[in-house]
Design a protein around this motif. Structure first.
Motif, PDB file in Angstrom:
ATOM      1  N   ALA A 144      34.700  28.765  42.214  1.00 32.89           N
ATOM      2  CA  ALA A 144      33.839  27.651  42.618  1.00 32.89           C
ATOM      3  C   ALA A 144      32.374  27.921  42.313  1.00 32.89           C
ATOM      4  N   VAL A 145      31.962  29.188  42.363  1.00 29.19           N
ATOM      5  CA  VAL A 145      30.550  29.525  42.128  1.00 29.19           C
ATOM      6  C   VAL A 145      30.303  29.993  40.692  1.00 29.19           C
ATOM      7  N   GLY A 146      31.301  29.803  39.825  1.00 27.49           N
ATOM      8  CA  GLY A 146      31.116  30.151  38.423  1.00 27.49           C
ATOM      9  C   GLY A 146      31.333  31.603  38.087  1.00 27.49           C
ATOM     10  N   LEU A 147      31.990  32.340  38.953  1.00 27.34           N
ATOM     11  CA  LEU A 147      32.266  33.758  38.697  1.00 27.34           C
ATOM     12  C   LEU A 147      33.769  33.988  38.516  1.00 27.34           C
ATOM     13  N   GLY A 148      34.427  32.995  37.907  1.00 27.49           N
ATOM     14  CA  GLY A 148      35.866  33.084  37.727  1.00 27.49           C
ATOM     15  C   GLY A 148      36.313  34.270  36.898  1.00 27.49           C
ATOM     16  N   PHE A 149      35.421  34.797  36.045  1.00 28.10           N
ATOM     17  CA  PHE A 149      35.790  35.955  35.224  1.00 28.10           C
ATOM     18  C   PHE A 149      36.028  37.210  36.070  1.00 28.10           C
ATOM     19  N   LEU A 150      35.550  37.194  37.315  1.00 31.57           N
ATOM     20  CA  LEU A 150      35.776  38.328  38.217  1.00 31.57           C
ATOM     21  C   LEU A 150      37.097  38.211  38.980  1.00 31.57           C
ATOM     22  N   ALA A 151      37.723  37.043  38.958  1.00 28.78           N
ATOM     23  CA  ALA A 151      38.954  36.825  39.716  1.00 28.78           C
ATOM     24  C   ALA A 151      40.067  37.729  39.207  1.00 28.78           C
ATOM     25  N   ARG A 152      40.829  38.230  40.120  1.00 31.21           N
ATOM     26  CA  ARG A 152      41.946  39.127  39.794  1.00 31.21           C
ATOM     27  C   ARG A 152      42.821  39.276  41.028  1.00 31.21           C
ATOM     28  N   PRO A 153      44.028  39.812  40.888  1.00 32.92           N
ATOM     29  CA  PRO A 153      44.829  40.151  42.080  1.00 32.92           C
ATOM     30  C   PRO A 153      44.272  41.439  42.695  1.00 32.92           C
ATOM     31  N   TRP A 154      43.377  41.317  43.624  1.00 35.28           N
ATOM     32  CA  TRP A 154      42.574  42.445  44.091  1.00 35.28           C
ATOM     33  C   TRP A 154      43.416  43.595  44.617  1.00 35.28           C
ATOM     34  N   LEU A 155      44.491  43.299  45.319  1.00 28.40           N
ATOM     35  CA  LEU A 155      45.329  44.362  45.884  1.00 28.40           C
ATOM     36  C   LEU A 155      46.370  44.865  44.889  1.00 28.40           C
ATOM     37  N   GLY A 156      46.486  44.209  43.747  1.00 29.61           N
ATOM     38  CA  GLY A 156      47.438  44.641  42.729  1.00 29.61           C
ATOM     39  C   GLY A 156      46.778  45.353  41.566  1.00 29.61           C
ATOM     40  N   ASP A 157      45.461  45.479  41.595  1.00 34.11           N
ATOM     41  CA  ASP A 157      44.715  46.138  40.531  1.00 34.11           C
ATOM     42  C   ASP A 157      44.442  47.588  40.946  1.00 34.11           C
ATOM     43  N   PHE A 158      44.750  48.526  40.060  1.00 33.34           N
ATOM     44  CA  PHE A 158      44.573  49.941  40.388  1.00 33.34           C
ATOM     45  C   PHE A 158      43.106  50.275  40.686  1.00 33.34           C
ATOM     46  N   GLN A 159      42.178  49.567  40.058  1.00 32.95           N
ATOM     47  CA  GLN A 159      40.759  49.873  40.226  1.00 32.95           C
ATOM     48  C   GLN A 159      40.168  49.270  41.495  1.00 32.95           C
ATOM     49  N   THR A 160      40.699  48.151  41.941  1.00 28.73           N
ATOM     50  CA  THR A 160      40.079  47.436  43.070  1.00 28.73           C
ATOM     51  C   THR A 160      40.886  47.497  44.355  1.00 28.73           C
ATOM     52  N   ALA A 161      42.106  48.002  44.311  1.00 25.44           N
ATOM     53  CA  ALA A 161      42.969  47.954  45.501  1.00 25.44           C
ATOM     54  C   ALA A 161      42.368  48.733  46.669  1.00 25.44           C
ATOM     55  N   LEU A 162      41.938  49.976  46.422  1.00 25.69           N
ATOM     56  CA  LEU A 162      41.406  50.793  47.521  1.00 25.69           C
ATOM     57  C   LEU A 162      40.088  50.239  48.068  1.00 25.69           C
ATOM     58  N   PRO A 163      39.113  49.859  47.221  1.00 32.21           N
ATOM     59  CA  PRO A 163      37.911  49.223  47.783  1.00 32.21           C
ATOM     60  C   PRO A 163      38.215  47.929  48.530  1.00 32.21           C
TER      61      PRO A 163
END
Length: 303
Positions: free
Chosen positions: A151-170
């Motif tokens: 909605a705020v134009g940052l769709g390129f950052l969207a991802r499955p946050w808990l399914g991504d190895f890099q972002t799951a722990l944060p």
């Protein structure tokens, strides 16, 4: 001479009776503590020296379970993840809680101040399991987090946050930050309320800025509250279980694996009770190593 001895004996007898009554009042809590904390700890320490599946005969293995804890990459990785979570469970909530408490305290007493405290404390009322499930929905590919980013134009950052190895722990760590920030804020508000207001008036008369007031009066006056909150949040980070169990179960892969999940898997899934007990003892020692210096520093600051 006899007249001076008699009152002394009576005072000693009264003191002994008072001590006895005090111990009698404390006895139920002491028995419960021994039965549910001390005894399981002793039994767990005993199990840690055996290879046992929880049902069949056990085999004495000495320190082999402890050696495996310190040499198994998976178990060591879970310890590293737990220490990484300290940044989210301790540093972020304590710092943000301190700032929020200071800002709320500077507001005029009224609806806005009370509502702020209530909203911030709400995560403490919600069970951690429910919070984990709710956040797992929000972190999903079509969840609220990604919808807001789109909605705020940052769709390129969207991802499955808990399914991504890099972002799951944060991502899991931010849930812990959300849960603990309210507790830190409320406790800091209580601590600020105990600080002598004449100190604030004195520095204001000297023309002190908000930052000088914060660092010379507020921060030193909250030393005990900071020590308590750092202790509680460090323990929460190292012994975290509920949030991770309900969101990722330690995945993807081992990206969010922590000691609590490892102990659960080893003891109840792999039926290695001895190894799980040894890991539990190691975790307890790690918590003590982290917490005792904090308590020592807090006591030293009082002198």
């Amino acid at each position: 001479m006899m007249t001076s001895i008699a009152p002394r004996r009576a005072a000693k007898a009264a003191a002994r009776r008072g001590n006895l009554i005090g111990w009698l009042f404390a006895l139920p809590a002491l028995l419960a503590y021994c039965g549910f904390v001390i005894y399981p700890l002793i039994v767990g320490a005993q199990y840690s020296f055996y290879r046992w599946n929880g049902v069949g005969p056990s085999e004495w293995v000495g320190f082999a379970n402890y050696l495996r804890v310190f040499t198994d990459p998976t178990l060591l990785g879970s310890i590293r993840n737990a220490f990484f979570l300290i940044a989210f469970f301790t540093i972020i909530p304590v710092c943000s809680g301190l700032m929020l408490a200071t800002l709320i305290r500077s507001m005029k007493p009224g609806f806005a101040s009370s509502a702020s405290q209530t909203v911030l404390f709400l995560p403490q009322i919600i069970p951690l399991a429910a919070a984990g499930i709710a956040w797992s929905w929000m972190y999903a590919q079509t969840g609220a987090v990604n919808q807001i980013l789109n909605a705020v134009g940052l769709g390129f950052l969207a991802r499955p946050w808990l399914g991504d190895f890099q972002t799951a722990l944060p991502a899991v760590g931010l849930i812990g930050s959300w849960v603990l920030t309210g507790l830190c804020t409320v406790l800091f508000l209580t601590g600020i309320g105990k600080i002598d207001q004449s100190l604030y008036e004195a520095v204001r008369l000297d023309g002190a800025s908000w930052w000088r007031e914060f660092f010379t009066i507020t921060l030193p006056g909250l030393r005990q509250e900071i020590a308590v909150l750092v202790t509680l949040t460090v323990i929460a980070a190292l012994s975290s279980f509920d949030i991770i169990y309900t969101t990722t179960l330690g995945g993807p892969g081992r990206a969010t694996l922590v000691p609590g999940i490892s102990i659960y898997r080893i003891g109840f899934t792999q039926s290695e009770v001895g190894l799980a007990s040894a890991f539990g003892i190691v975790l307890m020692v790690l918590v003590l190593i982290c917490v005792l210096p904090i308590q020592r520093l807090a006591r030293a600051g009082e002198r």
